[in-house]
Write an enzyme that holds these catalytic residues in place. Structure first.
Site, PDB file in Angstrom:
ATOM      1  N   GLU A 160      -3.008  -4.673  -3.198  1.00  0.00           N
ATOM      2  CA  GLU A 160      -3.519  -5.574  -4.241  1.00  0.00           C
ATOM      3  C   GLU A 160      -3.529  -4.875  -5.601  1.00  0.00           C
ATOM      4  O   GLU A 160      -3.161  -5.443  -6.623  1.00  0.00           O
ATOM      5  CB  GLU A 160      -4.951  -6.025  -3.923  1.00  0.00           C
ATOM      6  CG  GLU A 160      -5.104  -6.824  -2.653  1.00  0.00           C
ATOM      7  CD  GLU A 160      -5.418  -5.962  -1.444  1.00  0.00           C
ATOM      8  OE1 GLU A 160      -4.780  -4.902  -1.266  1.00  0.00           O
ATOM      9  OE2 GLU A 160      -6.296  -6.346  -0.664  1.00  0.00           O
ATOM     10  N   ASN A 219       0.841  -1.203   0.000  1.00  0.00           N
ATOM     11  CA  ASN A 219       0.000   0.000   0.000  1.00  0.00           C
ATOM     12  C   ASN A 219       0.878   1.256   0.000  1.00  0.00           C
ATOM     13  O   ASN A 219       1.976   1.279   0.569  1.00  0.00           O
ATOM     14  CB  ASN A 219      -1.013  -0.001   1.147  1.00  0.00           C
ATOM     15  CG  ASN A 219      -0.435  -0.175   2.521  1.00  0.00           C
ATOM     16  OD1 ASN A 219       0.612  -0.799   2.689  1.00  0.00           O
ATOM     17  ND2 ASN A 219      -1.090   0.360   3.521  1.00  0.00           N
ATOM     18  N   GLU A 278       0.323   5.354   0.590  1.00  0.00           N
ATOM     19  CA  GLU A 278      -0.633   6.366   1.039  1.00  0.00           C
ATOM     20  C   GLU A 278      -0.217   7.772   0.623  1.00  0.00           C
ATOM     21  O   GLU A 278       0.909   8.004   0.174  1.00  0.00           O
ATOM     22  CB  GLU A 278      -0.791   6.270   2.561  1.00  0.00           C
ATOM     23  CG  GLU A 278      -1.364   4.913   2.966  1.00  0.00           C
ATOM     24  CD  GLU A 278      -1.579   4.757   4.457  1.00  0.00           C
ATOM     25  OE1 GLU A 278      -1.101   5.609   5.238  1.00  0.00           O
ATOM     26  OE2 GLU A 278      -2.231   3.761   4.831  1.00  0.00           O
ATOM     27  N   CYS A 320     -10.272  -4.898   0.099  1.00  0.00           N
ATOM     28  CA  CYS A 320     -11.352  -3.902   0.140  1.00  0.00           C
ATOM     29  C   CYS A 320     -12.239  -4.038  -1.106  1.00  0.00           C
ATOM     30  O   CYS A 320     -11.896  -4.726  -2.070  1.00  0.00           O
ATOM     31  CB  CYS A 320     -10.779  -2.489   0.257  1.00  0.00           C
ATOM     32  SG  CYS A 320     -10.237  -1.803  -1.323  1.00  0.00           S
ATOM     33  N   CYS A 331     -10.625  -3.115  -4.508  1.00  0.00           N
ATOM     34  CA  CYS A 331      -9.708  -4.164  -4.990  1.00  0.00           C
ATOM     35  C   CYS A 331     -10.497  -5.371  -5.504  1.00  0.00           C
ATOM     36  O   CYS A 331     -10.111  -5.993  -6.496  1.00  0.00           O
ATOM     37  CB  CYS A 331      -8.747  -4.581  -3.885  1.00  0.00           C
ATOM     38  SG  CYS A 331      -7.545  -3.281  -3.491  1.00  0.00           S
TER      39      CYS A 331
HETATM   40  N1  THU Z   1      -5.277  -1.556   2.446  1.00  0.00           N
HETATM   41  C1  THU Z   1      -4.728  -2.352   1.479  1.00  0.00           C
HETATM   42  O1  THU Z   1      -3.622  -2.089   0.989  1.00  0.00           O
HETATM   43  N2  THU Z   1      -5.423  -3.440   1.084  1.00  0.00           N
HETATM   44  C2  THU Z   1      -6.636  -3.820   1.591  1.00  0.00           C
HETATM   45  O2  THU Z   1      -7.212  -4.767   1.112  1.00  0.00           O
HETATM   46  C3  THU Z   1      -7.214  -3.096   2.716  1.00  0.00           C
HETATM   47  C4  THU Z   1      -6.588  -1.787   3.036  1.00  0.00           C
HETATM   48  C5  THU Z   1      -4.539  -0.375   2.894  1.00  0.00           C
HETATM   49  C6  THU Z   1      -5.144   0.946   2.480  1.00  0.00           C
HETATM   50  C7  THU Z   1      -4.573   1.866   3.539  1.00  0.00           C
HETATM   51  O3  THU Z   1      -3.283   2.283   3.111  1.00  0.00           O
HETATM   52  C8  THU Z   1      -4.410   0.981   4.763  1.00  0.00           C
HETATM   53  O4  THU Z   1      -4.473  -0.344   4.306  1.00  0.00           O
HETATM   54  C9  THU Z   1      -5.486   1.194   5.828  1.00  0.00           C
HETATM   55  O5  THU Z   1      -6.747   1.116   5.272  1.00  0.00           O
END
Ligand code: THU
Length: 142
Positions: free
Chosen positions: A57, A44, A46, A93, A96
């Site tokens: 993902e 991830n 941000e 999520c 994704c």
């Molecule tokens: N996040 C992911 O990378 N994948 C997921 O399936 C759920 C959430 C990340 C997004 C954000 O950077 C952090 O987790 C908290 O939500």
């Protein structure tokens, strides 16, 4: 498949180390297995304005699709607070799931959710994302 499933989970855990998550502190890693045997990882990433953030993902999918990959077998996902090991699954999520639905076969594509260093929960995309919106729902002109 079991050996490759374990390898995918290991790669997803390893990919978490690259996570850029200064706002949530939640580090996620993903590892995507293609039909040709290649594996693409993602973490991830941000943003201070939050909405440009992208999940692990979708980073893995973007890397694979931009290299010409179109056929996918499985993805492993691992998430937990930065610096800690997962204590429970990190379910992908909704955004994704929609990206997986764009590229993957619902009955065949496998999602592995890492639960701990040596445990994971396995399901199909169909189990994870029933009633998905798809191209077949687009109403084309009569
Ligand atoms: N996040 C992911 O990378 N994948 C997921 O399936 C759920 C959430 C990340 C997004 C954000 O950077 C952090 O987790 C908290 O939500």
């Amino acid at each position: 498949m079991e050996k490759r499933e374990k390898e995918l989970c290991r790669l997803a855990l390893e990919a978490r180390e690259q996570a850029y998550c200064p706002y949530s502190g939640f580090a996620v890693g993903a590892a995507l297995l293609c039909d040709d045997g290649k594996m693409y990882t993602g973490c991830n990433i941000e943003s201070s304005s939050y909405s440009p953030s992208i999940c692990a993902e979708r980073v893995a999918f973007a890397k694979a699709v931009s290299e010409g990959e179109r056929d996918f077998v499985a993805i492993a996902v691992a998430g937990a607070n930065r610096g800690e090991m997962p204590k429970t699954e990190c379910p992908p999520c909704g955004v994704c799931r929609q990206v997986m639905a764009e590229f993957c076969d619902f009955e065949k594509f496998i999602v592995l959710m890492v639960k701990s260093k040596n445990e994971y929960t396995k399901c199909t995309l169909k189990e994870l994302f029933p009633w998905a919106f798809g191209v077949e729902n687009l109403q084309k002109g009569d």
